[in-house]
Design an enzyme around this catalytic site. Structure first.
Site, mmCIF file in Angstrom:
data_model
loop_
_atom_site.group_PDB
_atom_site.id
_atom_site.type_symbol
_atom_site.label_atom_id
_atom_site.label_comp_id
_atom_site.label_asym_id
_atom_site.label_seq_id
_atom_site.Cartn_x
_atom_site.Cartn_y
_atom_site.Cartn_z
ATOM 1 N N HIS A 55 0.821 -1.226 0.000
ATOM 2 C CA HIS A 55 0.000 0.000 0.000
ATOM 3 C C HIS A 55 0.856 1.279 0.000
ATOM 4 O O HIS A 55 0.759 2.087 -0.929
ATOM 5 C CB HIS A 55 -0.995 -0.087 1.163
ATOM 6 C CG HIS A 55 -1.693 1.185 1.497
ATOM 7 N ND1 HIS A 55 -2.576 1.798 0.636
ATOM 8 C CD2 HIS A 55 -1.631 1.977 2.601
ATOM 9 C CE1 HIS A 55 -3.036 2.915 1.201
ATOM 10 N NE2 HIS A 55 -2.471 3.040 2.396
ATOM 11 N N HIS A 79 3.805 6.726 5.601
ATOM 12 C CA HIS A 79 2.594 7.433 6.024
ATOM 13 C C HIS A 79 1.734 6.672 7.043
ATOM 14 O O HIS A 79 0.965 7.279 7.772
ATOM 15 C CB HIS A 79 1.740 7.860 4.823
ATOM 16 C CG HIS A 79 0.852 6.786 4.287
ATOM 17 N ND1 HIS A 79 1.257 5.891 3.343
ATOM 18 C CD2 HIS A 79 -0.437 6.464 4.580
ATOM 19 C CE1 HIS A 79 0.268 5.058 3.068
ATOM 20 N NE2 HIS A 79 -0.779 5.377 3.805
ATOM 21 N N GLU A 83 0.666 5.390 12.816
ATOM 22 C CA GLU A 83 -0.634 4.900 13.232
ATOM 23 C C GLU A 83 -0.637 3.388 13.461
ATOM 24 O O GLU A 83 -1.249 2.907 14.401
ATOM 25 C CB GLU A 83 -1.648 5.258 12.153
ATOM 26 C CG GLU A 83 -3.038 5.411 12.699
ATOM 27 C CD GLU A 83 -4.038 5.524 11.564
ATOM 28 O OE1 GLU A 83 -3.715 6.158 10.539
ATOM 29 O OE2 GLU A 83 -5.131 4.965 11.708
ATOM 30 N N ASP A 84 0.057 2.651 12.618
ATOM 31 C CA ASP A 84 -0.075 1.186 12.649
ATOM 32 C C ASP A 84 1.093 0.444 13.290
ATOM 33 O O ASP A 84 0.986 -0.734 13.584
ATOM 34 C CB ASP A 84 -0.252 0.651 11.214
ATOM 35 C CG ASP A 84 -1.533 1.160 10.581
ATOM 36 O OD1 ASP A 84 -2.408 1.616 11.334
ATOM 37 O OD2 ASP A 84 -1.649 1.113 9.345
ATOM 38 N N ASP A 156 -3.414 8.103 -0.991
ATOM 39 C CA ASP A 156 -3.748 7.048 -0.029
ATOM 40 C C ASP A 156 -5.204 6.614 -0.263
ATOM 41 O O ASP A 156 -5.534 5.436 -0.385
ATOM 42 C CB ASP A 156 -3.555 7.622 1.386
ATOM 43 C CG ASP A 156 -3.946 6.658 2.495
ATOM 44 O OD1 ASP A 156 -3.572 5.480 2.408
ATOM 45 O OD2 ASP A 156 -4.623 7.107 3.445
ATOM 46 N N ASP A 271 -19.969 15.156 -24.037
ATOM 47 C CA ASP A 271 -18.675 14.592 -23.668
ATOM 48 C C ASP A 271 -18.781 13.145 -23.214
ATOM 49 O O ASP A 271 -18.063 12.695 -22.361
ATOM 50 C CB ASP A 271 -17.952 15.470 -22.642
ATOM 51 C CG ASP A 271 -18.840 15.836 -21.476
ATOM 52 O OD1 ASP A 271 -20.029 15.457 -21.500
ATOM 53 O OD2 ASP A 271 -18.350 16.484 -20.548
HETATM 54 MN MN MN Z 1 -2.678 4.403 4.157
#
Ligand code: MN
Length: 626
Positions: A55, A79, A83-84, A156, A271
């Site tokens: 990711h 990134h 958090e993880d 993301d 379009d």
């Molecule tokens: Mn992410």
């Protein structure tokens, strides 16, 4: 289902091929970030079952295509580690420097806001973009601080929206709606048109499943036809523009769906098919336009010159609606490679080009981006909201927009005046905080109220919003209101009786009040008029002239003679002169009434005086000794 890689290869296999624009020391730097982040995510899996690190790596690769800036690439790889993976921002700063740490911190903060929103159950409504959603977008942008944070966040989102099918069913809809209603408009407003369409199209089936399947049924045949048609057109154009890049696409699903909702008929949408030609220079754009009009007849008024007049989000191109083979109308877009890059990467690419391809944008430039973003009317506001607004949450997750340096007391008044007036204390992010504390974007604010709390004039010293100031002032004005009302009534009534006019009583109050509301005076009722007289803000005669327009304002000589009496309180005022009736001679132990005579003098009778039976009831007033 889409085909996906299961695991991440080495740095050499997975990232080196993308780094041809970088110098050796930059590549080494990115490699060390790569190794660190890969190791931290080791063992973690995506919902799809693939290695988690796929990711951040995917985001880094996408970003490199547009912006060879080692900080943004490093931040993309890192990134999710705060958090993880329980990595601290200060560890990142130590290892990879301040700028990378700052970007990672920004992305992490936004992620925490998203989670908070989910936990608190922000509801989206497909039929209207509520002011909450608008505030949410502003909140995210303000939290980002640096536009590169927003860009990482959008990429993301892009990757996560590409892998929505793997998300647990219960989360899919919310995530997809949030993407369409919050992130896609954000992408559009900073000019990332391509990302915007991709975010929408990826999310459409999950956000609005019923509408999507109905739409697909309607449009499938047309889409196949469109693709064949595109191939045909490109063939024709290649002959006329050898060596130019020519692309065609069938219109993106979600915007097409929306156009159908608006215009209803496919025939009115030009379009459905979009053809794009990239030519080297601006001059050649106009030249190409002329050539195209020789091949395909243009629709009158079908040309839009976004080169001379770029869109707000800095998008530039020439657009022309032409009539192609089989009488099909379609749109051709002509632009330079630079304009194309901007259409894909938005305002940041614009800046990137303006700064003559500087490698790293640096903090100072990032600030200028922010200013451009904030002042460019991109969010519908001329003001630079990045510097003068904050966004905080109620405990229920509602976003409240306040000016910078606003306090919990401002917050309380914003929620409800009564909450402000009984504000006793506050909790900021679950910790007790003073009602004068300065709030920050992202704070969750809870007000502790106490019905016995009385507002204090000190509050005016620290509240920030005019709304709160006005409410506090109103409160103190209202405290004094009964006092001013009775003073005002007495002043006016004394004057009325001098002029032999009927004073204001309970019985005629409503009727006289109507005269005030019909008058040119800047308020609508007698009570306010009397309060203002009591406060000496307006003159008694201004009010009297409205109450008795045609009266003869000459003084009553007899009333003047009565002096020295002042110990009866009448309903019409406390200090009004009177005389004691000769018939019953009331004493200060008797129950009494006042009678307004035809000469507008009050005579005081015993309440049970037989004379009173003959009185005109409308001129009897209550009174008692004091
Ligand atoms: Mn992410």
């Amino acid at each position: 289902m889409k085909k996906i890689d299961q695991s991440v290869g080495s740095f050499n296999d997975s990232l080196i091929p993308f780094l041809s624009d970088f110098e050796v020391n930059e590549i080494q730097f990115i490699e060390s970030v790569f190794d660190f982040a890969k190791e931290k995510h080791f063992g973690q899996k995506r919902f799809s079952g693939e290695d988690y690190f796929i990711h951040p790596l995917n985001i880094a690769k996408e970003l490199i295509k547009h912006q060879p800036d080692k900080e943004i690439v490093a931040a993309a790889l890192l990134h999710d580690v705060v958090e993880d993976c329980e990595v601290s921002v200060s560890e990142i700063e130590k290892k990879f420097g301040h700028e990378v740490a700052k970007l990672v911190d920004g992305v992490t903060k936004i992620s925490l806001i998203e989670m908070k929103e989910k936990a608190l159950g922000l509801e989206f409504d497909k039929n209207h973009i509520s002011s909450q959603i608008d505030s949410y977008r502003k909140l995210l942008t303000a939290m980002a601080g640096d536009p590169r944070v927003l860009i990482i966040k959008l990429y993301d989102r892009l990757h996560n929206s590409q892998t929505l099918e793997w998300l647990p069913k219960s989360k899919q809809k919310f995530y997809a709606l949030e993407t369409i209603q919050v992130f896609a408009p954000l992408a559009e407003r900073i000019g990332m048109s391509t990302i915007k369409s991709e975010l929408e199209d990826n999310s459409f089936p999950y956000a609005f499943p019923e509408e999507y399947s109905a739409f697909i049924k309607n449009i499938t045949v047309a889409k196949e036809d469109r693709e064949k048609y595109i191939i045909k057109i490109i063939k024709i154009l290649k002959n006329h523009f050898p060596g130019s890049e020519i692309y065609g696409r069938a219109k993106h699903n979600f915007s097409l769906y929306n156009k159908l909702l608006e215009k209803e008929s496919l025939e009115n949408i030009f379009d459905l098919v979009a053809i794009r030609i990239i030519v080297p220079t601006v001059e050649k754009c106009y030249h190409a336009l002329g050539q195209i009009h020789e091949i395909f007849a243009p629709l009158p008024e079908g040309v839009t010159d976004y080169i001379a007049k770029p869109r707000e989000n800095v998008y530039q191109s020439l657009h022309s609606i032409v009539i192609g083979p089989d009488n099909v109308k379609f749109e051709i877009q002509i632009r330079t490679p630079r304009m194309h890059k901007i259409a894909e990467f938005g305002i940041t690419a614009h800046w990137y080009y303006k700064e003559k391809k500087i490698r790293s944008t640096g903090e100072k430039d990032a600030k200028r981006w922010i200013e451009e973003l904030g002042s460019g009317d991109i969010f519908g506001s001329k003001k630079n909201f990045f510097s003068d607004k904050i966004f905080v949450f109620t405990p229920q997750g509602k976003i409240i927009e306040l000016p910078k340096n606003a306090t919990p007391l401002d917050f309380a008044f914003h929620i409800h005046s009564q909450l402000g007036l009984s504000c006793y204390g506050s909790k900021i992010n679950n910790k007790i905080g003073h009602i004068s504390a300065k709030l920050k974007t992202g704070d969750i604010v809870e007000i502790i109220k106490n019905e016995r709390t009385k507002p204090s004039l000190d509050w005016l010293g620290f509240v920030k919003t005019n709304f709160a100031k006005n409410k506090i002032r109103d409160y103190f004005n209202n405290l004094e209101r009964p006092k001013h009302l009775s003073i005002g009534q007495e002043i006016v009534n004394t004057q009325l009786m001098k002029f032999e006019l009927l004073p204001i009583t309970e019985k005629n109050f409503k009727q006289l009040s109507d005269k005030i509301s019909r008058s040119k005076l800047p308020f609508n009722d007698l009570e306010t008029a009397l309060v203002l007289v009591g406060k000496k803000e307006i003159s008694k005669n201004d009010v009297i002239k409205v109450l008795y327009e045609n009266a003869n304002f000459s003084e009553n000589k007899e009333a003047k003679k009565i002096t020295g009496v002042g110990n009866v309180n009448f309903e019409i005022g406390n200090g009004i002169t009177y005389r004691l009736a000769n018939c019953c001679k009331p004493k200060n132990i008797d129950k009494i009434i006042g009678y307004i005579t035809l000469q507008k003098i009050i005579t005081v009778h015993k309440a049970n005086c037989p004379e009173t039976k003959k009185f005109d009831k409308s001129r009897i007033i209550n009174g008692n000794w004091c």
